[in-house]
Design a protein around this motif. Structure first.
Motif, PDB file in Angstrom:
ATOM      1  N   PHE A  22       0.839  -1.204   0.000  1.00  0.00           N
ATOM      2  CA  PHE A  22       0.000   0.000   0.000  1.00  0.00           C
ATOM      3  C   PHE A  22       0.874   1.254   0.000  1.00  0.00           C
ATOM      4  O   PHE A  22       0.555   2.245  -0.670  1.00  0.00           O
ATOM      5  N   ALA A  23       1.977   1.237   0.748  1.00  0.00           N
ATOM      6  CA  ALA A  23       2.880   2.387   0.760  1.00  0.00           C
ATOM      7  C   ALA A  23       3.468   2.614  -0.628  1.00  0.00           C
ATOM      8  O   ALA A  23       3.576   3.760  -1.097  1.00  0.00           O
ATOM      9  N   ARG A  69      -8.127  10.995   7.883  1.00  0.00           N
ATOM     10  CA  ARG A  69      -9.065  10.252   7.058  1.00  0.00           C
ATOM     11  C   ARG A  69      -8.705   8.763   7.071  1.00  0.00           C
ATOM     12  O   ARG A  69      -7.619   8.376   7.476  1.00  0.00           O
ATOM     13  N   ILE A  70      -9.645   7.936   6.589  1.00  0.00           N
ATOM     14  CA  ILE A  70      -9.385   6.517   6.327  1.00  0.00           C
ATOM     15  C   ILE A  70     -10.061   6.185   5.000  1.00  0.00           C
ATOM     16  O   ILE A  70     -11.281   6.331   4.860  1.00  0.00           O
ATOM     17  N   ASP A  71      -9.264   5.767   4.042  1.00  0.00           N
ATOM     18  CA  ASP A  71      -9.795   5.406   2.732  1.00  0.00           C
ATOM     19  C   ASP A  71      -9.964   3.908   2.562  1.00  0.00           C
ATOM     20  O   ASP A  71     -10.849   3.455   1.825  1.00  0.00           O
ATOM     21  N   VAL A  72      -9.104   3.139   3.211  1.00  0.00           N
ATOM     22  CA  VAL A  72      -9.153   1.681   3.120  1.00  0.00           C
ATOM     23  C   VAL A  72      -8.940   1.090   4.510  1.00  0.00           C
ATOM     24  O   VAL A  72      -7.998   1.475   5.215  1.00  0.00           O
ATOM     25  N   LEU A  73      -9.826   0.185   4.881  1.00  0.00           N
ATOM     26  CA  LEU A  73      -9.644  -0.602   6.096  1.00  0.00           C
ATOM     27  C   LEU A  73      -9.435  -2.046   5.667  1.00  0.00           C
ATOM     28  O   LEU A  73     -10.303  -2.638   5.013  1.00  0.00           O
ATOM     29  N   VAL A 204      -4.227  -7.744  -3.580  1.00  0.00           N
ATOM     30  CA  VAL A 204      -5.182  -6.931  -2.820  1.00  0.00           C
ATOM     31  C   VAL A 204      -5.075  -5.467  -3.228  1.00  0.00           C
ATOM     32  O   VAL A 204      -6.084  -4.800  -3.480  1.00  0.00           O
ATOM     33  N   VAL A 205      -3.867  -4.946  -3.285  1.00  0.00           N
ATOM     34  CA  VAL A 205      -3.698  -3.537  -3.656  1.00  0.00           C
ATOM     35  C   VAL A 205      -4.217  -3.298  -5.076  1.00  0.00           C
ATOM     36  O   VAL A 205      -4.896  -2.300  -5.344  1.00  0.00           O
ATOM     37  N   LYS A 206      -3.938  -4.212  -5.979  1.00  0.00           N
ATOM     38  CA  LYS A 206      -4.444  -4.080  -7.348  1.00  0.00           C
ATOM     39  C   LYS A 206      -5.971  -4.090  -7.364  1.00  0.00           C
ATOM     40  O   LYS A 206      -6.603  -3.306  -8.092  1.00  0.00           O
ATOM     41  N   GLY A 211     -11.045  -1.412  -8.025  1.00  0.00           N
ATOM     42  CA  GLY A 211     -12.426  -1.455  -7.552  1.00  0.00           C
ATOM     43  C   GLY A 211     -13.056  -2.835  -7.639  1.00  0.00           C
ATOM     44  O   GLY A 211     -14.263  -2.955  -7.850  1.00  0.00           O
ATOM     45  N   ARG A 212     -12.276  -3.881  -7.432  1.00  0.00           N
ATOM     46  CA  ARG A 212     -12.794  -5.244  -7.531  1.00  0.00           C
ATOM     47  C   ARG A 212     -13.340  -5.721  -6.187  1.00  0.00           C
ATOM     48  O   ARG A 212     -12.814  -5.385  -5.125  1.00  0.00           O
ATOM     49  N   ASP A 213     -14.383  -6.545  -6.240  1.00  0.00           N
ATOM     50  CA  ASP A 213     -15.048  -7.022  -5.030  1.00  0.00           C
ATOM     51  C   ASP A 213     -14.592  -8.398  -4.578  1.00  0.00           C
ATOM     52  O   ASP A 213     -14.911  -8.819  -3.453  1.00  0.00           O
TER      53      ASP A 213
END
Length: 264
Positions: A22-23, A69-73, A204-206, A211-213
């Motif tokens: 993620f970084a 803020r939090i964009d992803v948990l 996961v990052v990809k 925007g994949r579920d």
């Protein structure tokens, strides 16, 4: 403003890989894990027992105060228990459920206002055990089915708030994971090729960026997903055979399922 990703179970193999990936993708990262195993000199980490609601609230308040803020948990924290039904006491089953299910629930509730404000995404590190039976891990399978069901339902509930959900179902990961209540003489069994923590984190990052579920890391996970839907009984027989036991009568196998391509 730089996006922020919060990752639970961040001191483990997959958690550390998530922090790094993620970084690299440009996120500011914050990692939650139990205080004794958080690297003492790494400012990205917050010591937190995710099964303790007060600690979780405090940790997320600190994240918001620091980063805004939090964009992803990423609900990544988890433990397993290896053994048959009667190999563990009820306390072991409860602990596995608390970490894998209740921990994800508590963290999501604490992060929800910030996620809604950012139209953010929740990522859940589940498992093949979250959608299919896996021999020798009833406590873990039960907890992963529970957390998968919870967040599958929440996907519909949270969508009007702009929050999306990505479910991740890896196959066996090199090095395994933390366990509770290991029974004497019981060994971790696997089938198929194991994947690395970085394999999971990269996918996961990809998925978040795309925007994949749904993410199925590893060939075995993909085979399990489809085999369990095409022929659940065939999947169960092949899985049981490959993990060392065969108490079930041989069922008819769909011609699209090859026994050598068995699942987790």
């Amino acid at each position: 403003m730089t996006k922020v990703a919060v990752i639970t179970g961040a001191a483990g193999g997959i958690g550390q890989a998530m922090l790094r990936r993620f970084a690299q993708a440009g996120y500011t990262v914050a990692g939650l894990d139990l205080p004794p195993i958080c690297p003492p000199d790494d400012q990205r980490f917050l010591g937190c027992d995710i099964t303790d609601e007060a600690q979780v609230r405090s940790a997320f308040e600190r994240v918001i105060a620091t980063h805004g803020r939090i964009d992803v948990l990423v609900n990544n924290a988890g433990i397993s228990a290896i053994g048959a039904l009667m190999d563990h006491d009820v306390a072991t089953y409860r602990r596995v459920m608390e970490v894998n299910y209740i921990g994800a629930l508590v963290c999501t509730r604490a992060a929800l206002p910030a996620l809604a404000a950012a139209s953010g995404r929740i990522v859940v590190t589940s498992s093949v055990a979250g959608f299919a039976p896996v021999l020798g891990r009833p406590a873990y399978v039960g907890a992963k089915h529970a957390v998968t069901g919870l967040f599958t339902a929440l996907r519909c509930e949270l969508a009007p708030q702009g929050i999306s959900v990505t479910m991740v179902h890896p196959t066996f990961v090199v090095g395994g994971m933390g366990e509770v209540g290991r029974s004497q003489g019981v060994q971790r069994s696997t089938t198929g090729q194991e994947i690395t923590p970085d394999d999971v984190a990269e996918l996961v990052v990809k998925a978040v960026l795309d925007g994949r579920d749904l993410v199925l890391p590893g060939r075995t996970a993909k085979l399990a997903w489809w085999a369990n839907r095409i022929s659940p009984r065939g999947y169960a027989w092949v899985m049981t055979r490959r993990l060392g036991r065969n108490p079930l009568p041989v069922p008819p196998i769909s011609p699209t399922i090859r026994p050598e391509e068995t699942t987790r």
